[in-house]
Design a protein around this motif. Structure first.
Motif, PDB file in Angstrom:
ATOM      1  N   GLU A   2       0.819  -1.062   0.076  1.00  0.00           N
ATOM      2  CA  GLU A   2       0.040  -0.107  -0.124  1.00  0.00           C
ATOM      3  C   GLU A   2       0.952   1.134  -0.103  1.00  0.00           C
ATOM      4  O   GLU A   2       2.022   1.023   0.546  1.00  0.00           O
ATOM      5  N   ASN A   3       0.318   2.279  -0.655  1.00  0.00           N
ATOM      6  CA  ASN A   3       0.985   3.549  -0.640  1.00  0.00           C
ATOM      7  C   ASN A   3       0.759   4.165   0.704  1.00  0.00           C
ATOM      8  O   ASN A   3      -0.304   4.118   1.130  1.00  0.00           O
ATOM      9  N   SER A   5       1.138   7.933   2.645  1.00  0.00           N
ATOM     10  CA  SER A   5       1.642   9.570   2.868  1.00  0.00           C
ATOM     11  C   SER A   5       0.904  10.195   4.143  1.00  0.00           C
ATOM     12  O   SER A   5      -0.503   9.894   4.101  1.00  0.00           O
ATOM     13  N   GLU A  14       6.329   9.377   3.482  1.00  0.00           N
ATOM     14  CA  GLU A  14       5.715   8.589   2.613  1.00  0.00           C
ATOM     15  C   GLU A  14       6.426   7.413   2.409  1.00  0.00           C
ATOM     16  O   GLU A  14       7.475   6.923   2.994  1.00  0.00           O
ATOM     17  N   GLY A  15       5.851   6.421   1.271  1.00  0.00           N
ATOM     18  CA  GLY A  15       6.592   5.422   1.161  1.00  0.00           C
ATOM     19  C   GLY A  15       5.603   4.277   0.810  1.00  0.00           C
ATOM     20  O   GLY A  15       4.425   4.700   0.300  1.00  0.00           O
ATOM     21  N   THR A  16       5.981   3.174   0.899  1.00  0.00           N
ATOM     22  CA  THR A  16       5.026   1.961   0.605  1.00  0.00           C
ATOM     23  C   THR A  16       5.024   0.665   1.831  1.00  0.00           C
ATOM     24  O   THR A  16       6.171   0.839   2.449  1.00  0.00           O
ATOM     25  N   TYR A  17       4.153  -0.065   1.898  1.00  0.00           N
ATOM     26  CA  TYR A  17       4.253  -0.828   3.046  1.00  0.00           C
ATOM     27  C   TYR A  17       3.253  -2.012   2.878  1.00  0.00           C
ATOM     28  O   TYR A  17       2.112  -1.969   2.248  1.00  0.00           O
ATOM     29  N   ILE A  54       9.713   3.388   4.006  1.00  0.00           N
ATOM     30  CA  ILE A  54       8.814   4.720   4.262  1.00  0.00           C
ATOM     31  C   ILE A  54      10.099   5.547   4.902  1.00  0.00           C
ATOM     32  O   ILE A  54      10.960   5.306   5.508  1.00  0.00           O
ATOM     33  N   LYS A  68      13.399  10.105  -1.099  1.00  0.00           N
ATOM     34  CA  LYS A  68      13.565   8.834  -0.970  1.00  0.00           C
ATOM     35  C   LYS A  68      15.049   8.512  -0.863  1.00  0.00           C
ATOM     36  O   LYS A  68      15.355   7.432  -0.408  1.00  0.00           O
TER      37      LYS A  68
END
Length: 407
Positions: A2-3, A5, A14-17, A54, A68
């Motif tokens: 999942e994105n 923010s 922000e990021g993904t997990y 993240i 990032k």
């Protein structure tokens, strides 16, 4: 995946997990909201796949966003990289960890150091926790100068009889062994054999073109709760102690300077982020990958030295060969932030201020966390430990009451 923010008072995160690891994301946010995090990156892999990546905040208070590809010094997390180089050479038959240092580095074998073993350089029992000689300005940037001093130095104790954290000197004790065994300097060996093949941003000797990506370190404010600690008392009151020399005999090193970033200090000036740390440990959490064999990996994670009072840090410590194991010092009085609680099989390294990278082969997880606002204390502070705790609880681990995370 999942994105993610989130806007916080410290800036955008922000990021993904993987949703399974939402507790890690929650802890990351909490660090910014209530624990004065300024900028950071946390990354986790599981069974070889990234499940958390993240980042966010600021590269400096009120400064540019932490993006990032932002990197920072990870201080003693660098020891994990240097130690990996030594184990890779051992795996290839080029460095015997049970041999005498003199077999590779004859100039070292003098003044009471003749019987020192290679393994003692890795487990902090070599008796060279620091140097008594007053270091010249910029000493840490001069590799050959530091090697020569260590060749001439008398050990603080008979090598092998006890351990004391070799907080900076491991850069040249283990680093020079890698140099001699590999035929090239450790920083280049790491770049060629680890960082490039793994595709990670991690340098020991940072190229100048990377400098715009660097988040300067915000040094820790003194903690009144630590004023009575044995370590603080030794630093302040015993100028002959390893603790005092380790912290104060540094040749006026400026860790935020370009000169320091460019040097090869294999114990203290690695430049990377949480993603790079997790990426380095990812093969080691999954059987060794192309880095080391399963037998070498097993040796890397086994406790090699443990003590009730480390001669430098003056707390109980547990080390594998070049790596920290889980250390639980929560019961100690006047010793805040002197623990790093991981799984029993995990091995890795904390960096001054609270960064951390480790592998846990039991659950096939690797973990990396870096930040720019350093916390006060010897090992992890509440920001890093909160992320570690959330990672293990996300995997169903039940408790760390025993001193390690257990199912």
């Amino acid at each position: 995946m999942e994105n993610f923010s989130r806007e916080t008072k410290a800036g955008t995160l922000e990021g993904t997990y993987d949703p399974k690891f939402k507790p890690v994301v929650d802890a990351f946010v909490e660090n910014f909201e209530t624990r004065d995090e300024v900028g950071a990156n946390a990354s986790i892999t599981l069974e070889g796949k990234t499940v958390v990546d993240i980042w966010g905040g600021k590269k400096a208070r009120g400064g540019e966003p932490w993006v990032k590809d932002t990197v920072s010094l990870v201080f003693s997390c660098t020891k994990g990289a240097t130690s990996l180089c030594a184990h890779m050479l051992a795996d290839r038959g080029k460095l015997d960890l049970d041999a005498k240092v003199a077999d590779y580095w004859p100039e070292y074998a003098k003044n009471g150091k003749e019987e020192t073993l290679v393994s003692m350089m890795l487990d902090h029992s070599a008796g060279q926790p620091h140097l008594r000689t007053k270091l010249k300005d910029g000493a840490y940037y001069d590799y050959d100068y530091m090697v020569k001093l260590l060749e001439e130095e008398e050990p603080f104790w008979k090598p092998g009889v006890r351990n004391g954290y070799h907080g900076v000197t491991l850069a040249w004790t283990v680093g020079e062994l890698v140099h001699r065994a590999a035929g090239k300097r450790m920083g280049k060996f790491f770049a060629d054999e680890v960082a490039k093949p793994l595709g990670i941003d991690f340098w020991i000797g940072t190229p100048e073109e990377i400098e715009p990506r660097v988040a300067p370190m915000i040094f820790a404010e003194p903690d009144p709760a630590a004023a009575g600690s044995k370590f603080t008392q030794a630093v302040m009151n015993d100028p002959t102690s390893p603790a005092h020399l380790f912290l104060l005999n540094s040749g006026n090193t400026d860790f935020n300077s370009r000169e320091c970033h460019a040097a090869e200090i294999g114990s203290a000036n690695g430049m990377t982020n949480g993603r790079g740390l997790a990426g380095m440990y990812q093969p080691l959490a999954n059987g060794g990958g192309n880095l080391v064999s399963k037998d070498t990996l097993a040796r890397m994670g086994r406790v090699a030295m443990a003590t009730h009072e480390d001669a430098t840090l003056l707390i109980p410590t547990r080390f594998a060969l070049g790596y920290m194991k889980s250390m639980d010092n929560r019961v100690l009085k006047s010793e805040p932030n002197s623990s790093c609680i991981m799984g029993d099989a995990a091995f890795g390294h904390v960096g001054m201020g609270g960064s951390l990278g480790f592998a846990d082969p039991e659950c096939k997880m690797s973990f990396g966390y870096n930040m720019n606002r350093m916390g006060f204390g010897i090992l992890l502070n509440d920001r890093g430990q909160a992320l570690v705790d959330a990672a293990y609880t996300s995997l169903g681990y039940r408790s760390n009451a025993s001193g390690v995370w257990a199912m």
